[in-house]
Design a protein around this motif. Structure first.
Motif, PDB file in Angstrom:
ATOM      1  N   MET A  69       0.864  -1.281   0.119  1.00 25.60           N
ATOM      2  CA  MET A  69       0.058  -0.046  -0.034  1.00 25.60           C
ATOM      3  C   MET A  69       0.897   1.220   0.067  1.00 25.60           C
ATOM      4  O   MET A  69       0.433   2.254  -0.740  1.00 25.60           O
ATOM      5  N   ARG A  70       1.850   1.271   0.693  1.00 28.48           N
ATOM      6  CA  ARG A  70       2.855   2.386   0.892  1.00 28.48           C
ATOM      7  C   ARG A  70       3.436   2.794  -0.527  1.00 28.48           C
ATOM      8  O   ARG A  70       3.653   3.936  -1.170  1.00 28.48           O
ATOM      9  N   LEU A  71       3.867   1.674  -1.455  1.00 25.09           N
ATOM     10  CA  LEU A  71       4.178   1.881  -2.856  1.00 25.09           C
ATOM     11  C   LEU A  71       3.346   2.374  -3.484  1.00 25.09           C
ATOM     12  O   LEU A  71       3.177   3.211  -4.471  1.00 25.09           O
ATOM     13  N   ARG A  72       2.066   1.681  -3.425  1.00 28.57           N
ATOM     14  CA  ARG A  72       1.088   2.299  -4.330  1.00 28.57           C
ATOM     15  C   ARG A  72       0.501   3.714  -3.951  1.00 28.57           C
ATOM     16  O   ARG A  72       0.349   4.484  -5.021  1.00 28.57           O
ATOM     17  N   LEU A  73       0.658   3.910  -2.586  1.00 26.12           N
ATOM     18  CA  LEU A  73       0.362   5.511  -2.316  1.00 26.12           C
ATOM     19  C   LEU A  73       1.439   6.410  -2.865  1.00 26.12           C
ATOM     20  O   LEU A  73       1.100   7.265  -3.359  1.00 26.12           O
TER      21      LEU A  73
ATOM     22  N   ARG B 272       8.837   6.097  -2.045  1.00 29.12           N
ATOM     23  CA  ARG B 272       8.210   5.252  -0.832  1.00 29.12           C
ATOM     24  C   ARG B 272       8.855   5.838   0.587  1.00 29.12           C
ATOM     25  O   ARG B 272       7.769   5.799   1.559  1.00 29.12           O
ATOM     26  N   SER B 273       9.737   6.231   0.565  1.00 29.22           N
ATOM     27  CA  SER B 273      10.320   7.006   1.737  1.00 29.22           C
ATOM     28  C   SER B 273       9.705   8.188   2.250  1.00 29.22           C
ATOM     29  O   SER B 273       9.394   8.602   3.350  1.00 29.22           O
ATOM     30  N   PHE B 274       9.143   8.960   1.258  1.00 23.31           N
ATOM     31  CA  PHE B 274       8.128  10.030   1.495  1.00 23.31           C
ATOM     32  C   PHE B 274       6.803   9.468   2.440  1.00 23.31           C
ATOM     33  O   PHE B 274       6.440  10.239   3.298  1.00 23.31           O
ATOM     34  N   VAL B 275       6.353   8.421   1.841  1.00 24.99           N
ATOM     35  CA  VAL B 275       4.949   7.907   2.687  1.00 24.99           C
ATOM     36  C   VAL B 275       5.317   7.562   3.833  1.00 24.99           C
ATOM     37  O   VAL B 275       4.744   7.889   4.879  1.00 24.99           O
ATOM     38  N   SER B 276       6.677   6.835   4.051  1.00 19.81           N
ATOM     39  CA  SER B 276       7.144   6.401   5.529  1.00 19.81           C
ATOM     40  C   SER B 276       7.168   7.523   6.253  1.00 19.81           C
ATOM     41  O   SER B 276       6.929   7.646   7.471  1.00 19.81           O
ATOM     42  N   GLN B 277       7.704   8.792   5.831  1.00 15.86           N
ATOM     43  CA  GLN B 277       8.012   9.963   6.446  1.00 15.86           C
ATOM     44  C   GLN B 277       6.872  10.634   7.078  1.00 15.86           C
ATOM     45  O   GLN B 277       6.494  10.884   7.921  1.00 15.86           O
ATOM     46  N   ILE B 278       5.709  10.784   6.317  1.00 14.51           N
ATOM     47  CA  ILE B 278       4.533  11.266   6.347  1.00 14.51           C
ATOM     48  C   ILE B 278       3.581  10.545   7.151  1.00 14.51           C
ATOM     49  O   ILE B 278       2.632  11.080   7.515  1.00 14.51           O
ATOM     50  N   SER B 279       3.831   9.306   7.235  1.00 14.87           N
ATOM     51  CA  SER B 279       3.160   8.295   7.939  1.00 14.87           C
ATOM     52  C   SER B 279       3.597   8.047   9.553  1.00 14.87           C
ATOM     53  O   SER B 279       3.110   7.338  10.200  1.00 14.87           O
TER      54      SER B 279
ATOM     55  N   PRO C 141       4.556   9.121  13.326  1.00 15.93           N
ATOM     56  CA  PRO C 141       4.227  10.079  14.085  1.00 15.93           C
ATOM     57  C   PRO C 141       5.499  10.508  14.692  1.00 15.93           C
ATOM     58  O   PRO C 141       5.368  11.865  15.270  1.00 15.93           O
ATOM     59  N   THR C 142       6.673   9.920  14.925  1.00 21.81           N
ATOM     60  CA  THR C 142       7.886  10.514  15.343  1.00 21.81           C
ATOM     61  C   THR C 142       8.296  11.493  14.537  1.00 21.81           C
ATOM     62  O   THR C 142       9.135  12.301  15.166  1.00 21.81           O
ATOM     63  N   TYR C 143       8.084  11.603  13.350  1.00 21.63           N
ATOM     64  CA  TYR C 143       8.745  12.756  12.384  1.00 21.63           C
ATOM     65  C   TYR C 143       7.606  14.009  12.361  1.00 21.63           C
ATOM     66  O   TYR C 143       6.436  13.855  12.208  1.00 21.63           O
ATOM     67  N   PRO C 144       8.297  15.051  12.883  1.00 23.62           N
ATOM     68  CA  PRO C 144       7.365  16.316  12.902  1.00 23.62           C
ATOM     69  C   PRO C 144       6.904  16.783  11.302  1.00 23.62           C
ATOM     70  O   PRO C 144       6.047  17.797  11.238  1.00 23.62           O
ATOM     71  N   VAL C 145       7.325  16.175  10.175  1.00 16.68           N
ATOM     72  CA  VAL C 145       7.022  16.657   8.841  1.00 16.68           C
ATOM     73  C   VAL C 145       5.667  16.605   8.760  1.00 16.68           C
ATOM     74  O   VAL C 145       4.764  15.341   8.880  1.00 16.68           O
ATOM     75  N   PRO C 146       4.733  17.703   8.372  1.00 11.36           N
ATOM     76  CA  PRO C 146       3.257  17.654   8.116  1.00 11.36           C
ATOM     77  C   PRO C 146       2.875  16.877   6.929  1.00 11.36           C
ATOM     78  O   PRO C 146       3.836  17.108   5.846  1.00 11.36           O
ATOM     79  N   ILE C 147       1.887  16.576   6.752  1.00 13.76           N
ATOM     80  CA  ILE C 147       1.302  15.767   5.465  1.00 13.76           C
ATOM     81  C   ILE C 147       0.718  17.194   4.654  1.00 13.76           C
ATOM     82  O   ILE C 147       0.072  17.873   5.181  1.00 13.76           O
ATOM     83  N   PRO C 148       1.499  17.333   3.441  1.00 11.14           N
ATOM     84  CA  PRO C 148       0.849  18.541   2.640  1.00 11.14           C
ATOM     85  C   PRO C 148      -0.507  18.265   2.410  1.00 11.14           C
ATOM     86  O   PRO C 148      -0.910  17.137   1.943  1.00 11.14           O
ATOM     87  N   VAL C 149      -1.263  19.323   2.280  1.00  7.35           N
ATOM     88  CA  VAL C 149      -2.897  19.201   2.058  1.00  7.35           C
ATOM     89  C   VAL C 149      -3.283  18.798   0.669  1.00  7.35           C
ATOM     90  O   VAL C 149      -3.830  18.196   0.605  1.00  7.35           O
ATOM     91  N   GLN C 150      -2.331  19.132  -0.251  1.00  2.00           N
ATOM     92  CA  GLN C 150      -2.611  18.553  -1.582  1.00  2.00           C
ATOM     93  C   GLN C 150      -2.620  17.368  -1.940  1.00  2.00           C
ATOM     94  O   GLN C 150      -2.945  16.569  -2.816  1.00  2.00           O
ATOM     95  N   HIS C 151      -1.988  16.409  -1.138  1.00  6.05           N
ATOM     96  CA  HIS C 151      -1.769  14.910  -0.942  1.00  6.05           C
ATOM     97  C   HIS C 151      -3.012  14.263  -0.026  1.00  6.05           C
ATOM     98  O   HIS C 151      -3.434  13.065  -0.291  1.00  6.05           O
ATOM     99  N   LEU C 152      -3.866  15.250   0.518  1.00  7.11           N
ATOM    100  CA  LEU C 152      -4.718  14.403   1.565  1.00  7.11           C
ATOM    101  C   LEU C 152      -5.860  13.589   0.708  1.00  7.11           C
ATOM    102  O   LEU C 152      -6.211  12.649   1.140  1.00  7.11           O
ATOM    103  N   ASN C 153      -6.327  14.319  -0.395  1.00  4.82           N
ATOM    104  CA  ASN C 153      -7.541  13.491  -1.157  1.00  4.82           C
ATOM    105  C   ASN C 153      -7.084  12.116  -1.709  1.00  4.82           C
ATOM    106  O   ASN C 153      -7.824  11.346  -1.769  1.00  4.82           O
ATOM    107  N   THR C 154      -5.932  12.112  -2.108  1.00  5.25           N
ATOM    108  CA  THR C 154      -5.163  11.110  -2.876  1.00  5.25           C
ATOM    109  C   THR C 154      -5.056   9.888  -1.659  1.00  5.25           C
ATOM    110  O   THR C 154      -5.380   8.727  -2.001  1.00  5.25           O
TER     111      THR C 154
END
Length: 140
Positions: A33-37, A45-52, A54-67
């Motif tokens: 699923m992470r790769l598909r996302l 895939r590392s971007f998905v790992s980072q934004i998912s 909770p220990t990383y404070p990097v926020p999830i960009p709003v433009q990716h939420l609907n996806t």
């Protein structure tokens, strides 16, 4: 100066709340699923790992939420909880979900050209084609 550190810590805590919800949803999905996302967002895939995480404070960009909601198939309850937490963490960003055009994801299976650079060029070509085509259709 101490107030800024407290604010930053509070922000990191608020981000961690919605990331925990996201991680729980991802963990319940099939492997891959992470790769598909990542492919759907045009990221690694590392971007998905980072934004998912909770220990990383990097926020999830709003433009990716609907996806994220579309690809991960959030339940209505999980989506509502996520949006509440996201709204607390980023009160000015959550309103942008309803603004502007919405995107949807289409996955294409392309041939492997046997070369990372050529594969990247082919991917970029299709992404640019889709952007230009969408712009033409929206300008009716």
């Amino acid at each position: 100066m101490a107030d800024a550190a407290v604010d930053e810590e509070a922000d990191a805590g608020a981000v961690a709340v919605y990331k925990r919800i996201f991680k729980e949803v991802l963990d319940k999905r099939p492997s891959g699923m992470r790769l598909r996302l990542a492919h759907a967002m045009g990221k690694n895939r590392s971007f998905v790992s980072q934004i998912s995480n909770p220990t990383y404070p990097v926020p999830i960009p709003v433009q990716h939420l609907n996806t994220i909601f579309d690809v991960c198939h959030f339940s209505p309850q999980a989506k509502a909880a996520f949006l509440r937490a996201y709204g607390r963490a980023h009160p000015r960003r959550v309103n942008r979900l309803t603004e502007g055009p919405h995107e949807r994801t289409l996955t294409l299976h392309l041939p492997d050209l046997g070369n990372t650079k050529r594969n990247g060029q082919l991917d970029a070509l299709f992404q640019e084609f889709a952007r230009r085509l969408a712009a033409l259709v929206q300008d009716k």
